[in-house]
Design an enzyme around this catalytic site. Structure first.
Site, short mmCIF file in Angstrom:
data_model
loop_
_atom_site.label_atom_id
_atom_site.label_comp_id
_atom_site.label_asym_id
_atom_site.label_seq_id
_atom_site.Cartn_x
_atom_site.Cartn_y
_atom_site.Cartn_z
N CYS A 196 1.02 -0.89 -0.25
CA CYS A 196 -0.11 0.14 -0.12
C CYS A 196 1.27 1.38 -0.65
O CYS A 196 0.39 3.07 0.01
CB CYS A 196 -1.13 0.03 1.31
SG CYS A 196 -2.42 -0.97 1.44
N ARG A 242 -6.67 5.24 -2.24
CA ARG A 242 -6.91 3.72 -2.84
C ARG A 242 -6.83 4.21 -0.55
O ARG A 242 -8.06 2.72 -0.91
CB ARG A 242 -6.06 2.84 -3.35
CG ARG A 242 -5.75 1.64 -3.02
CD ARG A 242 -4.74 1.17 -3.68
NE ARG A 242 -5.31 -0.53 -2.92
CZ ARG A 242 -3.64 -1.05 -3.52
NH1 ARG A 242 -2.46 -1.07 -3.82
NH2 ARG A 242 -4.25 -2.18 -3.35
#
Length: 299
Positions: A196, A242
């Site tokens: 991430c 995101r």
């Protein structure tokens, strides 16, 4: 005679390419096993799933410049060009041998750039290398990032993303708290993992952004520089969004939804949105820095 004429003309047209068949076979022998290993290993991971796309685009870029192989076949390279080509070729082959024998993908995959460049200089000269410069440059995005680069960049990126996501959601009224890169929202805890951090998203978006600029052939230097400078911030912002989306999905729909299909789907969609935002930025800049079409040389 009328039946043989088309065949003769076709053979004459393909004749300049005969010298490249041994080179193509040699490249397949060298890098066929490498691509087979990548296809069954690294390219199956989320971080390097863009590898096949880079390969296909590179082949397309070379095919676009196929006239170079035809036009330059009758013009031998100079001694300086040939000597320089041999230097690149030997260097690339040595790098390949070391990378292949020691299982160093960085060297094995990266060696194809000096190998191809050397072959171009030895056979066709600088003119061909100049025509195919972007195809060779684009191959850089196929090379796996060195481990020390990933380790150095991942930690700070995760930290920044965690801070921004926490502050934005807290201001929006969500019960979110942070401890390092661990985010707590409601009864759920989410770890901002290495995947991430957005490092590989930046890498992929940079490749697509530079390809877009190359294909568009913008004549405004300011427009090109602004778009290039915007690629990494756009990729970073898309990854922050995101992470925030995944936090909201987990908070409203549960942990299974946040870690399931929506996790991968969010990554794909936000990469697409990053590209669309880049295209939109280019469109807006077009009003400020109008593009003047260059006159193409008539061959």
């Amino acid at each position: 005679m009328s039946t043989l004429a088309p065949r003769v003309s076709t053979l004459n047209a393909l004749a300049p390419l005969k010298a490249w068949w041994p080179i193509l076979i040699g490249l397949l022998v060298l890098y066929g096993p490498t691509y087979w290993m990548l296809a069954h290993g690294l390219w199956n991971t989320d971080e390097y799933a863009h590898g096949p796309i880079i390969l296909v685009v590179t082949l397309f870029l070379i095919w676009q410049q196929r006239a170079v192989f035809m036009a330059g076949a009758g013009v031998p390279p100079t001694r300086v060009e040939a000597a320089t080509g041999w230097v690149f070729l030997v260097f690339g082959l040595l790098a390949y041998a070391v990378g292949r024998s020691q299982d160093i993908l960085l060297m094995e995959v990266g060696s194809q750039i000096p190998v191809i460049l050397g072959a171009l200089l030895v056979t066709l000269g600088v003119r061909a290398a100049r025509a195919l410069w972007f195809a060779l440059f684009f191959l850089l995005f196929m090379i796996p990032l060195p481990g020390f680069v990933v380790d150095t960049a991942t930690g700070p990126l995760k930290q920044y993303i965690s801070v921004i996501a926490e502050q934005a959601l807290y201001m929006a009224g969500y019960p979110v708290a942070r401890s390092g890169v661990m985010l707590t929202v409601g009864q759920y805890q989410l770890l901002v993992a290495d995947a991430c951090s957005g490092l590989h998203s930046m890498f992929s978006l940079s490749a697509m952004g530079l390809l877009y600029l190359y294909l568009m052939e913008r004549t405004s230097a300011a427009r090109n520089l602004i778009i290039m400078a915007a690629i990494l911030p756009i990729a970073f912002a898309a990854n922050v969004v995101r992470v925030m989306v995944l936090i909201l999905v987990t908070y409203h729909l549960g942990d299974e939804a946040g870690q399931g299909f929506l996790h991968d789907f969010a990554g794909i969609m936000l990469f697409v949105f990053g590209l669309l935002f880049l295209f939109a930025l280019d469109g807006v800049l077009g009003f400020i820095f109008p593009d003047r079409r260059r006159a193409r040389a008539q061959v």
